[in-house]
Design an enzyme around this catalytic site. Sequence first.
Site, PDB file in Angstrom:
ATOM      1  N   GLY A 124      55.839  37.034 -28.602  1.00  0.00           N
ATOM      2  CA  GLY A 124      55.668  37.759 -27.339  1.00  0.00           C
ATOM      3  C   GLY A 124      54.869  37.009 -26.308  1.00  0.00           C
ATOM      4  O   GLY A 124      53.998  37.573 -25.671  1.00  0.00           O
ATOM      5  N   ALA A 125      55.173  35.731 -26.128  1.00  0.00           N
ATOM      6  CA  ALA A 125      54.348  34.915 -25.228  1.00  0.00           C
ATOM      7  C   ALA A 125      55.013  34.648 -23.877  1.00  0.00           C
ATOM      8  O   ALA A 125      54.697  33.681 -23.217  1.00  0.00           O
ATOM      9  CB  ALA A 125      53.990  33.596 -25.911  1.00  0.00           C
ATOM     10  N   ASN A 126      55.916  35.548 -23.470  1.00  0.00           N
ATOM     11  CA  ASN A 126      56.540  35.305 -22.173  1.00  0.00           C
ATOM     12  C   ASN A 126      55.736  35.870 -21.003  1.00  0.00           C
ATOM     13  O   ASN A 126      55.999  35.555 -19.847  1.00  0.00           O
ATOM     14  CB  ASN A 126      57.983  35.840 -22.146  1.00  0.00           C
ATOM     15  CG  ASN A 126      58.059  37.318 -22.431  1.00  0.00           C
ATOM     16  OD1 ASN A 126      57.264  37.827 -23.204  1.00  0.00           O
ATOM     17  ND2 ASN A 126      58.991  38.014 -21.826  1.00  0.00           N
ATOM     18  N   THR A 127      54.728  36.716 -21.294  1.00  0.00           N
ATOM     19  CA  THR A 127      53.836  37.219 -20.235  1.00  0.00           C
ATOM     20  C   THR A 127      52.433  37.381 -20.813  1.00  0.00           C
ATOM     21  O   THR A 127      52.203  37.206 -22.011  1.00  0.00           O
ATOM     22  CB  THR A 127      54.250  38.634 -19.739  1.00  0.00           C
ATOM     23  OG1 THR A 127      54.164  39.545 -20.835  1.00  0.00           O
ATOM     24  CG2 THR A 127      55.642  38.667 -19.163  1.00  0.00           C
ATOM     25  N   GLY A 128      51.507  37.758 -19.918  1.00  0.00           N
ATOM     26  CA  GLY A 128      50.182  38.210 -20.345  1.00  0.00           C
ATOM     27  C   GLY A 128      49.382  37.227 -21.166  1.00  0.00           C
ATOM     28  O   GLY A 128      49.478  36.012 -20.988  1.00  0.00           O
ATOM     29  N   ILE A 129      48.601  37.776 -22.106  1.00  0.00           N
ATOM     30  CA  ILE A 129      47.675  36.921 -22.851  1.00  0.00           C
ATOM     31  C   ILE A 129      48.408  35.960 -23.778  1.00  0.00           C
ATOM     32  O   ILE A 129      47.924  34.872 -24.053  1.00  0.00           O
ATOM     33  CB  ILE A 129      46.603  37.734 -23.638  1.00  0.00           C
ATOM     34  CG1 ILE A 129      47.226  38.609 -24.727  1.00  0.00           C
ATOM     35  CG2 ILE A 129      45.761  38.579 -22.702  1.00  0.00           C
ATOM     36  CD1 ILE A 129      46.198  39.285 -25.618  1.00  0.00           C
ATOM     37  N   GLY A 130      49.591  36.344 -24.230  1.00  0.00           N
ATOM     38  CA  GLY A 130      50.372  35.434 -25.082  1.00  0.00           C
ATOM     39  C   GLY A 130      50.757  34.173 -24.334  1.00  0.00           C
ATOM     40  O   GLY A 130      50.647  33.056 -24.857  1.00  0.00           O
ATOM     41  N   SER A 144      43.116  45.429 -31.460  1.00  0.00           N
ATOM     42  CA  SER A 144      42.515  46.050 -30.280  1.00  0.00           C
ATOM     43  C   SER A 144      41.334  46.895 -30.723  1.00  0.00           C
ATOM     44  O   SER A 144      41.303  47.364 -31.862  1.00  0.00           O
ATOM     45  CB  SER A 144      43.540  46.956 -29.592  1.00  0.00           C
ATOM     46  OG  SER A 144      42.913  47.853 -28.703  1.00  0.00           O
ATOM     47  N   TYR A 198      49.471  54.321 -31.605  1.00  0.00           N
ATOM     48  CA  TYR A 198      49.041  52.980 -31.183  1.00  0.00           C
ATOM     49  C   TYR A 198      47.790  52.569 -31.955  1.00  0.00           C
ATOM     50  O   TYR A 198      47.718  51.466 -32.514  1.00  0.00           O
ATOM     51  CB  TYR A 198      48.761  52.951 -29.679  1.00  0.00           C
ATOM     52  CG  TYR A 198      48.271  51.600 -29.196  1.00  0.00           C
ATOM     53  CD1 TYR A 198      49.110  50.487 -29.211  1.00  0.00           C
ATOM     54  CD2 TYR A 198      46.966  51.419 -28.725  1.00  0.00           C
ATOM     55  CE1 TYR A 198      48.681  49.245 -28.790  1.00  0.00           C
ATOM     56  CE2 TYR A 198      46.525  50.177 -28.295  1.00  0.00           C
ATOM     57  CZ  TYR A 198      47.376  49.091 -28.327  1.00  0.00           C
ATOM     58  OH  TYR A 198      46.945  47.858 -27.919  1.00  0.00           O
TER      59      TYR A 198
END
Length: 298
Positions: free
Chosen positions: A27-33, A156, A181
């Site tokens: 999941g590294a296409n946005t954000g912290i990734g 988290s 969650y």
Amino acid sequence: MQAIRNYFRPAWSSDAKLDGKTVVITGANTGIGKETAIDLAKRGAKIIIACRDMEKAEAAVKDIKESSGNENVLCMKLDLSDSKSIREFAEAINKGEPKLDILINNAGVMVCPYGKTADGFEMQIGVNHMGHFLLTYLLLDLIKRSTPARIINVSSMAHSWGKINLEDINSEKGYNKNEAYSQSKLANVLFTRSLAKRLEGTGVTTYALHPGVVQTDLWRHLSGPQQFVMKLVSPFTKNSVQGAQTTIYCAVEPTLEKESGGYYSDCAPANCSAYGKDDDLAQKLWELSCKMLGITWE
């Protein structure tokens, strides 16, 4: 108190290099990734970003290459809500990569409406825990051959409010998106703890972390009142670069090489909840996860 102490601690930084190392980040296409990928690419690692949406992933690869000056970045398709996709991805990595030094289980869904994965799991426990549990299992032999190696699970602070409902882990008797969650994030902490015990003496170490309250796309499912609260606290939240720091710390900090199974926040060891330290609960979750995924993982 820990959070206050961490707030005043000087920012962590390290010039550790990762030349010749291979990193998989989900999941590294946005954000912290994505920010994690950029940082580790700057350190010289080969980066494989594993994403569901290949169009977004290819755009991210372009950005990561430009930002890091490292051309050794690629994307591969991985849908953590489908065990078939996870198995296909793992098979491609196992066949195509001679080593895997760092696995970062970063992807996640947050407080989404009720839905089920292809395998019939509730979406949040399915993607955030079961998907990464299966992925780690399938890549573990390669990781063990690449020691010293690290497995990092992005959890988290929401794990603190979580309980593991072993009788109804898929929330079929009733669904509260916040509780589901928190359950999935507690599962990340317990998985890290169990995995560390099983990997003792192998040269593979594991870490769970809270990235901070980060402004990311994950906020899209928050309710109106929750969005309002987030706007109020946004001056105190982290951007994606700041949010990625603890993941990067767990991936490269040399002093962590002898540590395993712990929980980190603000680039330092942190306290997890009492449930997060419950070895009996961790074992039961491990057994249930294996049973639900149809795997034998001693």
